[in-house]
Scaffold this motif. Sequence first.
Motif, PDB file in Angstrom:
ATOM      1  N   SER A  62      56.926 -12.436   4.913  1.00 10.96           N
ATOM      2  CA  SER A  62      57.001 -12.583   6.360  1.00 10.96           C
ATOM      3  C   SER A  62      57.212 -14.053   6.678  1.00 10.96           C
ATOM      4  O   SER A  62      56.930 -14.926   5.839  1.00 10.96           O
ATOM      5  N   VAL A  63      57.752 -14.318   7.858  1.00 16.06           N
ATOM      6  CA  VAL A  63      58.040 -15.697   8.245  1.00 16.06           C
ATOM      7  C   VAL A  63      56.752 -16.531   8.203  1.00 16.06           C
ATOM      8  O   VAL A  63      56.739 -17.652   7.694  1.00 16.06           O
ATOM      9  N   LEU A  84      65.290 -18.643   4.409  1.00 14.70           N
ATOM     10  CA  LEU A  84      65.107 -18.390   5.852  1.00 14.70           C
ATOM     11  C   LEU A  84      66.039 -19.273   6.674  1.00 14.70           C
ATOM     12  O   LEU A  84      66.630 -18.827   7.659  1.00 14.70           O
ATOM     13  N   VAL A  87      69.421 -17.823   6.637  1.00  7.98           N
ATOM     14  CA  VAL A  87      69.520 -16.689   7.559  1.00  7.98           C
ATOM     15  C   VAL A  87      69.567 -17.192   9.007  1.00  7.98           C
ATOM     16  O   VAL A  87      70.245 -16.623   9.858  1.00  7.98           O
ATOM     17  N   LEU A 124      64.643  -9.918  11.932  1.00 13.42           N
ATOM     18  CA  LEU A 124      63.862 -10.994  11.327  1.00 13.42           C
ATOM     19  C   LEU A 124      62.377 -10.903  11.662  1.00 13.42           C
ATOM     20  O   LEU A 124      61.523 -11.190  10.830  1.00 13.42           O
ATOM     21  N   LEU A 125      62.054 -10.488  12.892  1.00 17.81           N
ATOM     22  CA  LEU A 125      60.670 -10.599  13.343  1.00 17.81           C
ATOM     23  C   LEU A 125      59.955  -9.274  13.504  1.00 17.81           C
ATOM     24  O   LEU A 125      58.749  -9.193  13.279  1.00 17.81           O
ATOM     25  N   SER A 127      61.142  -5.819  12.487  1.00 14.40           N
ATOM     26  CA  SER A 127      61.438  -4.608  11.714  1.00 14.40           C
ATOM     27  C   SER A 127      60.301  -4.220  10.777  1.00 14.40           C
ATOM     28  O   SER A 127      59.675  -5.054  10.190  1.00 14.40           O
TER      29      SER A 127
ATOM     30  N   GLY B 220      66.462  -9.897   7.355  1.00 16.85           N
ATOM     31  CA  GLY B 220      65.078  -9.829   7.825  1.00 16.85           C
ATOM     32  C   GLY B 220      64.369  -8.580   7.315  1.00 16.85           C
ATOM     33  O   GLY B 220      63.227  -8.637   6.837  1.00 16.85           O
ATOM     34  N   LEU B 223      63.620  -8.968   3.701  1.00 13.76           N
ATOM     35  CA  LEU B 223      62.502  -9.892   3.489  1.00 13.76           C
ATOM     36  C   LEU B 223      61.165  -9.160   3.613  1.00 13.76           C
ATOM     37  O   LEU B 223      60.302  -9.257   2.737  1.00 13.76           O
ATOM     38  N   HIS B 224      61.024  -8.395   4.706  1.00 12.88           N
ATOM     39  CA  HIS B 224      59.747  -7.705   4.939  1.00 12.88           C
ATOM     40  C   HIS B 224      59.456  -6.659   3.868  1.00 12.88           C
ATOM     41  O   HIS B 224      58.304  -6.359   3.583  1.00 12.88           O
TER      42      HIS B 224
END
Lengths: 127, 283
Positions: A62-63, A84, A87, A124-125, A127, B220, B223-224
């Motif tokens: 995660s970010v 990141l 992306v 990115l945030l 999903s 994204g 990534l998760h």
Amino acid sequence: MSTNRQTDAEQSLEAVLGGLLRWGTLLSATVVLIGGAAFLWVHGAQPPHYATFRGETSHLNSVADIVSGASRLQPEAIIQLGLLLLVATPIARVIGALVAFLWRRDRKYVVISALVLAALLYGLLAS
Amino acid sequence: MDVAGLTIWQFSLLAAGGAFLAGLLGALTGLGGGVVIVPLLTLVFGVDIRYAVGASLVAVIATSSGAAAAYVREGYTNIRLGLLLEVATTGGALTGAMLAIGTSANVIAVIFGLVLLFSAYFSIKGVPERPAEESPDRVATWLALDSSYPTPEGRQTYRVRHVPAGFGLMYGAGVLSGLLGIGSGALKVLAMDRVMRIPFKASTTTSNFMIGVTAAASAGVYLHRGYLDPGLAMPVVLGVLAGATLGSRLLARGNVDILRLIFAVLVSALALQMIVNGLRGTF
């Protein structure tokens, strides 16, 4: 607005956004390289584990995890931070286009750019 | 190759070398580096296909951004068209990345092989340049999509056609990109060139512009779900980026028809191997 003037304005916008892409790519590659050198220094002599998928049990997905790991200078987190940034480069480009269309009051393309941006941020945030 | 006895150092050097060659050949032939990264990592290096797809996807973003920076200065890229179609490709990419999570590795391998075969065929067949058509298209006019590109005789204008059909095909290209970790450049150019009737130079550069944004949408999700392994992605991204940068410099100099043919044969062989292994269930 004549077609030619519109094209000229788009050309100069393109030059700015093109520069953004180049520097963004260069910056992310540098961060990946630095993290990669540190990663090889620490883990280089170990055997790789890429044949077995660990999925969501692996860390750094995660970010927030990546930023906190990179701030503690963990090599793998620094590599992920570079990825990141990679992306983020096309996302920054879409934001640049959105701002340009807002400035020119081109409503249709403000909506279109915003839709693309929403899909990117969702991936990115959220999903 | 037996990679069981390698250390991370040795593995990283070999992977970076392979990725460099993939990026170089991908840029020289126009097929893109992404199409050979996944077969290379899975068939040669024994990497799990999910990690391979993740590493390939970020490498695709790197090469797209790097190349787009060079193209946009030349004035071929149709920004409005690119953004409009990105609504379809990013939506497709999110769908594809989420489908990838529930799909068996063997099914992904078979689909991958089929897409590779199509890309290889498309790369040798080439696309003829066609004259611009004159009658305006209603949707394209409403969205101000018609544009122009530079030629030695001044700017050549062109009209965009069949926007809804092109939009639909782009959604499909996005799904494949998110499912397989590739740029889907061949399918994007096909949709723009054959369906939307956009000149080749404008469709290839606009396609490249869209590839990075499309891939960023699924990155994204990857990534998760833990598809992005930093240790694997590092040599792959750096290798592909270096190879693609060198390739695009060399491209300006010579005729690459023979190279393109050799690469197409190599890609087809990898494609068949992916399909065979997928059908046998060894992924």
